[in-house]
Design an enzyme around this catalytic site. Structure first.
Site, PDB file in Angstrom:
ATOM      1  N   LYS A 189       0.856  -1.185   0.000  1.00 21.04           N
ATOM      2  CA  LYS A 189       0.000   0.000   0.000  1.00 21.04           C
ATOM      3  C   LYS A 189       0.890   1.232   0.000  1.00 21.04           C
ATOM      4  O   LYS A 189       1.496   1.568   1.020  1.00 21.04           O
ATOM      5  CB  LYS A 189      -0.915   0.035   1.211  1.00 21.04           C
ATOM      6  CG  LYS A 189      -2.047   1.054   1.076  1.00 21.04           C
ATOM      7  CD  LYS A 189      -2.417   1.729   2.380  1.00 21.04           C
ATOM      8  CE  LYS A 189      -1.497   2.856   2.729  1.00 21.04           C
ATOM      9  NZ  LYS A 189      -1.646   4.044   1.866  1.00 21.04           N
ATOM     10  N   GLU A 224       0.537   5.501  13.555  1.00 23.81           N
ATOM     11  CA  GLU A 224       1.492   6.352  14.260  1.00 23.81           C
ATOM     12  C   GLU A 224       2.578   5.470  14.859  1.00 23.81           C
ATOM     13  O   GLU A 224       2.346   4.735  15.807  1.00 23.81           O
ATOM     14  CB  GLU A 224       0.791   7.149  15.373  1.00 23.81           C
ATOM     15  CG  GLU A 224       1.731   8.020  16.189  1.00 23.81           C
ATOM     16  CD  GLU A 224       2.544   8.962  15.336  1.00 23.81           C
ATOM     17  OE1 GLU A 224       3.767   8.785  15.252  1.00 23.81           O
ATOM     18  OE2 GLU A 224       1.956   9.871  14.731  1.00 23.81           O
TER      19      GLU A 224
END
Length: 463
Positions: A189, A224
């Site tokens: 991705k 994150e």
């Protein structure tokens, strides 16, 4: 010394953008299931780079299904044959590095001159893991004369790789190397902020690997796994060297958009003022410019969202009482008016109760803190939730080893900063990611171990 580019003289080059903007799986370009497209916008100029597919869960599921089907045959390909294909992809990166670098400069905002080096780095990772395909070894365990017990390593199957926006084509290529070398198939991705070089790479390597082994989908996702890394300057450190490192460690070339940036510089009070003076001069090496200009040394922030976030932290630094040493605003050059540019920014007199002292900004904002007590300083270094890198500057061997042992970080430099070393495991502690990359540990992490026990005792009547 790095030459400083003048934006007023910028001569941006035109990138060779990819023709295909759709998902790539099962060895060919596919029509998206939902048919949604969004504009790709250059963060350096604000101009459209054309439409690109906005992938859906159905696209990802189709790519995974293709990868599962391909795995049945790919896992049987001899390791040295897999290695040969990885090296062929590495050759593509080397031959087309300039082209891919220019696409990334236009699409993610990093300077073209620096992105060219990404081609060499990505190719090196492919070659490195191609050379390790025979190192996925198990072990034999002594069980006496009547048994053989041994372990083997096998691939997992389908591996997903989610790529960040700061080094798009280098990560898409280089981070495919270990799972493919281990015998897995892969679904990549690319970053939704900068997907174009990944699409172009898919065009360039089409046909090297069997269909379904390497697949590309564009599906938005947020993660994150960052860092709020420290540089520690002891009072005996060389002033010129440590002052240059304070600036270099911030990775201003990438606008500080690097998880390993040493965005907190802890400088001992005896050398604090002298370091600040040198930093004010060193920072002048970096001046924002058009990313596709080969002379540019500092590019743009990747997106409007990130740009606004960075400006918000700069304002918070001012409000919290930090002293603005340099930068802190948009460049005044009218040629940069439509892009997401922020001057290289340095705050002095930062404390750990300030937001800029404890929160990751992922932008060109450096915080410098003064310290006098080593124990308290180390506690502040370890106070944050991240633990990726740390840079320690001292000429005392005992001090260096003591500090390296005390900091909670997975990758420590002593009298060095920012560099990666292929073969040395890179990774963090705490909330700075899981596992290790860039060494044999990364390869083994894409395998699972199976134990096999063989009973050698003869049965009655057996021949």
């Amino acid at each position: 010394m790095v030459a400083v580019a003048s934006a007023a003289k910028a001569q941006p080059l035109a990138p060779n953008l990819p023709s295909h903007r759709d998902p790539y799986y099962a060895g060919k370009w596919q029509k998206p299931k939902a048919g949604r497209y969004v504009d790709a916008v250059s963060p350096g100029t604000g101009e459209s780079l054309g439409k690109v597919v906005d992938g859906s869960a159905a696209d990802a599921e189709a790519a995974i299904a293709a990868a599962k089907a391909a795995f049945r045959e790919w896992r049987r390909v001899l390791p040295l044959e897999r290695a040969k294909m990885l090296r062929a992809i590495a050759d593509v990166l080397r031959k087309n590095g300039d082209e891919l670098a220019m696409i990334d400069a236009a699409d993610c905002g990093n300077p073209y001159a620096e992105m060219v080096r990404d081609a060499q780095a990505g190719a090196a990772q492919l070659d490195f893991y191609a050379g390790l395909v025979t190192e996925m070894k198990g072990a034999s365990i002594p069980m006496g004369p009547d048994a053989v017990n041994f372990s083997v390593r096998e691939p997992f199957g389908v591996v997903g790789r989610i790529i960040p926006f700061n080094h798009p084509f280098m990560f898409v290529a280089g981070k495919s190397a270990a799972p493919l070398a281990a015998g897995n198939t892969i679904v990549v991705k690319p970053p939704e902020q900068a997907p174009l070089s990944s699409l172009r790479l898919a065009e360039l390597i089409d046909g090297i690997l069997p269909p379904g082994v390497w697949n590309l989908v564009l599906k938005p996702v947020t993660l994150e796994l960052g860092g709020k890394n420290a540089l520690i300057a002891f009072p005996d450190a060389d002033l010129d060297a440590v002052s240059a490192a304070v600036v270099d460690g911030m990775n201003f070339t990438w606008c500080g958009q690097s998880c390993g940036s040493t965005s907190r510089a802890f400088v001992h009070e005896k050398i604090y003022d002298a370091v600040l003076e040198r930093v004010k001069n060193s920072i002048k090496r970096y001046k924002p410019g058009i990313p596709t200009d080969p002379a540019t040394t500092m590019g743009s922030i990747v997106s409007k969202v990130q740009y606004d976030r960075v400006l918000g932290y700069i304002e918070a630094g001012k409000q919290d009482g930090a002293r603005l040493l340099s930068g802190g605003k948009r460049p005044s050059d009218p040629l940069l008016a439509k892009g997401f540019y922020v001057e290289p920014t340095v705050f002095a007199d930062v404390t750990m109760d300030m937001r800029i002292g404890k929160e990751e900004i992922f932008g060109p904002v450096l915080s410098i803190l003064k310290w006098s007590d080593e124990e308290k300083m180390l506690a502040q270094v370890n106070q944050v939730e991240y633990g990726l890198t740390c840079s320690i500057w001292t000429n005392d061997l005992v001090t260096a080893h003591r500090a390296a042992g005390a900091v909670e970080a997975g990758f420590v430099w002593i009298n060095e900063v920012s560099k990666h070393f292929l073969g040395a495991p890179f990774g963090g502690y705490k909330q700075s990611g899981v596992g290790r990359e860039e060494g044999i540990e990364e390869l083994l992490s894409f395998t699972r171990e199976k134990n096999i026990h063989v009973n050698l005792k003869r049965r009655p009547g057996a021949h």
